[in-house]
Design a protein around this motif. Structure first.
Motif, PDB file in Angstrom:
ATOM      1  N   GLY A   1     112.326 107.739  63.913  1.00 38.40           N
ATOM      2  CA  GLY A   1     113.196 108.754  63.319  1.00 38.40           C
ATOM      3  C   GLY A   1     114.553 108.848  63.993  1.00 38.40           C
ATOM      4  O   GLY A   1     115.203 109.886  63.942  1.00 38.40           O
ATOM      5  N   ARG A   2     115.016 107.759  64.578  1.00 42.49           N
ATOM      6  CA  ARG A   2     116.294 107.743  65.290  1.00 42.49           C
ATOM      7  C   ARG A   2     117.447 107.660  64.283  1.00 42.49           C
ATOM      8  O   ARG A   2     117.455 106.835  63.382  1.00 42.49           O
ATOM      9  N   TYR A   3     118.442 108.500  64.473  1.00 40.93           N
ATOM     10  CA  TYR A   3     119.636 108.501  63.632  1.00 40.93           C
ATOM     11  C   TYR A   3     120.755 107.732  64.318  1.00 40.93           C
ATOM     12  O   TYR A   3     120.815 107.656  65.537  1.00 40.93           O
ATOM     13  N   THR A   4     121.655 107.168  63.509  1.00 38.79           N
ATOM     14  CA  THR A   4     122.824 106.461  64.016  1.00 38.79           C
ATOM     15  C   THR A   4     124.039 106.986  63.276  1.00 38.79           C
ATOM     16  O   THR A   4     124.122 106.870  62.057  1.00 38.79           O
ATOM     17  N   GLU A   5     124.956 107.563  64.006  1.00 37.47           N
ATOM     18  CA  GLU A   5     126.187 108.076  63.403  1.00 37.47           C
ATOM     19  C   GLU A   5     127.309 107.061  63.581  1.00 37.47           C
ATOM     20  O   GLU A   5     127.327 106.302  64.544  1.00 37.47           O
ATOM     21  N   GLY A   6     128.226 107.035  62.641  1.00 37.47           N
ATOM     22  CA  GLY A   6     129.424 106.225  62.770  1.00 37.47           C
ATOM     23  C   GLY A   6     129.322 104.783  62.318  1.00 37.47           C
ATOM     24  O   GLY A   6     130.293 104.051  62.431  1.00 37.47           O
ATOM     25  N   ALA A   7     128.188 104.355  61.813  1.00 37.39           N
ATOM     26  CA  ALA A   7     128.066 102.978  61.321  1.00 37.39           C
ATOM     27  C   ALA A   7     128.837 102.859  60.010  1.00 37.39           C
ATOM     28  O   ALA A   7     128.937 103.811  59.245  1.00 37.39           O
ATOM     29  N   SER A   8     129.358 101.678  59.748  1.00 39.16           N
ATOM     30  CA  SER A   8     130.110 101.478  58.503  1.00 39.16           C
ATOM     31  C   SER A   8     129.189 101.348  57.294  1.00 39.16           C
ATOM     32  O   SER A   8     129.621 101.510  56.167  1.00 39.16           O
ATOM     33  N   SER A   9     127.921 101.059  57.537  1.00 38.32           N
ATOM     34  CA  SER A   9     126.944 100.878  56.465  1.00 38.32           C
ATOM     35  C   SER A   9     125.548 101.102  57.031  1.00 38.32           C
ATOM     36  O   SER A   9     125.301 100.800  58.196  1.00 38.32           O
ATOM     37  N   PRO A  10     124.615 101.608  56.207  1.00 38.28           N
ATOM     38  CA  PRO A  10     123.246 101.763  56.712  1.00 38.28           C
ATOM     39  C   PRO A  10     122.567 100.435  57.013  1.00 38.28           C
ATOM     40  O   PRO A  10     121.585 100.385  57.732  1.00 38.28           O
ATOM     41  N   VAL A  11     123.107  99.340  56.468  1.00 39.60           N
ATOM     42  CA  VAL A  11     122.505  98.027  56.731  1.00 39.60           C
ATOM     43  C   VAL A  11     123.323  97.203  57.717  1.00 39.60           C
ATOM     44  O   VAL A  11     123.048  96.018  57.898  1.00 39.60           O
ATOM     45  N   GLU A  12     124.286  97.825  58.378  1.00 44.44           N
ATOM     46  CA  GLU A  12     125.083  97.126  59.383  1.00 44.44           C
ATOM     47  C   GLU A  12     124.157  96.605  60.490  1.00 44.44           C
ATOM     48  O   GLU A  12     123.457  97.379  61.129  1.00 44.44           O
ATOM     49  N   GLY A  13     124.111  95.315  60.673  1.00 45.16           N
ATOM     50  CA  GLY A  13     123.244  94.720  61.694  1.00 45.16           C
ATOM     51  C   GLY A  13     121.775  94.746  61.348  1.00 45.16           C
ATOM     52  O   GLY A  13     120.927  94.480  62.200  1.00 45.16           O
ATOM     53  N   ALA A  14     121.452  95.058  60.103  1.00 47.59           N
ATOM     54  CA  ALA A  14     120.050  95.185  59.694  1.00 47.59           C
ATOM     55  C   ALA A  14     119.671  94.235  58.566  1.00 47.59           C
ATOM     56  O   ALA A  14     118.756  94.516  57.801  1.00 47.59           O
ATOM     57  N   ILE A  15     120.388  93.131  58.442  1.00 53.94           N
ATOM     58  CA  ILE A  15     120.099  92.157  57.397  1.00 53.94           C
ATOM     59  C   ILE A  15     119.528  90.889  58.030  1.00 53.94           C
ATOM     60  O   ILE A  15     120.121  90.325  58.949  1.00 53.94           O
ATOM     61  N   ASP A  16     118.381  90.465  57.531  1.00 54.47           N
ATOM     62  CA  ASP A  16     117.782  89.205  57.959  1.00 54.47           C
ATOM     63  C   ASP A  16     118.349  88.108  57.071  1.00 54.47           C
ATOM     64  O   ASP A  16     117.984  88.005  55.904  1.00 54.47           O
ATOM     65  N   GLU A  17     119.254  87.319  57.589  1.00 54.69           N
ATOM     66  CA  GLU A  17     119.927  86.291  56.797  1.00 54.69           C
ATOM     67  C   GLU A  17     119.020  85.112  56.456  1.00 54.69           C
ATOM     68  O   GLU A  17     119.392  84.239  55.690  1.00 54.69           O
ATOM     69  N   ASN A  18     117.826  85.086  57.013  1.00 51.78           N
ATOM     70  CA  ASN A  18     116.881  84.003  56.730  1.00 51.78           C
ATOM     71  C   ASN A  18     115.985  84.280  55.526  1.00 51.78           C
ATOM     72  O   ASN A  18     115.159  83.443  55.175  1.00 51.78           O
ATOM     73  N   VAL A  19     116.138  85.439  54.929  1.00 55.04           N
ATOM     74  CA  VAL A  19     115.302  85.787  53.765  1.00 55.04           C
ATOM     75  C   VAL A  19     115.979  85.323  52.505  1.00 55.04           C
ATOM     76  O   VAL A  19     117.132  85.415  52.307  1.00 55.04           O
TER      77      VAL A  19
END
Length: 185
Positions: free
Chosen positions: A167-185
């Motif tokens: 349940g950790r929140y992250t403030e200030g990211a430019s997108s909710p998927v910033e750094g959260a994309i698996d490019e191998n899929v």
């Protein structure tokens, strides 16, 4: 000049990166989103939902606090809360995260194809959330019935993300998927 939202810019960067790598995707499959790495901001705070009923608060809600956290709910909830505060705090924390996840992610998730959108498409409101289509086909097909199943799928992802992130929140990211994309899929 057309201005892009931070979410659209992030997805555009991801799409351009994939395109440069020889992968042409207009949208991304749900498996590409790493639910343990999403950046969910806390738009709704603790007083937004009743910690006992887990319903949105309406006029006439009463306030109380527990453990330094302010809560709001119906009078019966204020009376019920002290009977099992730990149970209600945990359920409330999870529901709050789930709703914040859904608010953030629905804006980049197509309710028809169940894919992450490239941005800049038709935006529609359904079940109190803003959704974005991923293509012109979806622009034409998007109707309120699409949102029931999409809402259930997004809730399942939100609950999985809660388990993975605590349940950790992250403030200030430019997108909710910033750094959260698996490019191998």
């Amino acid at each position: 000049m057309i201005r892009k939202t931070p979410v659209q810019t992030s997805i555009l960067v991801i799409a351009l990166t994939l395109l440069a790598a020889g992968v042409a995707l207009a949208q991304l499959p749900p498996e590409a989103v790493l639910l343990d790495k999403v950046k969910i901001p806390q738009k709704l705070d603790a007083v937004a939902i009743d910690p006992v009923t887990l319903e949105e608060n309406a006029d006439g809600a009463v306030d109380w606090s527990h453990g330094g956290v302010s809560y709001r709910g119906v009078a019966a909830s204020k009376d019920e809360f002290p009977k099992s505060p730990d149970k209600f705090v945990m359920a409330h924390k999870k529901e709050l995260y789930v709703r914040n996840f859904m608010l953030a992610m629905s804006t980049i998730w197509c309710p028809i194809t169940d894919e992450v959108t490239p941005g800049g498409r038709l935006q529609v409101e359904g079940h109190g959330l803003h959704w974005e289509s991923c293509c012109s086909f979806c622009d034409e097909e998007m109707v309120p019935e699409n949102f029931t199943e999409a809402l259930e799928q997004l809730r399942k992802r939100a609950e999985a993300s809660y388990q993975l992130t605590g349940g950790r929140y992250t403030e200030g990211a430019s997108s909710p998927v910033e750094g959260a994309i698996d490019e191998n899929v």
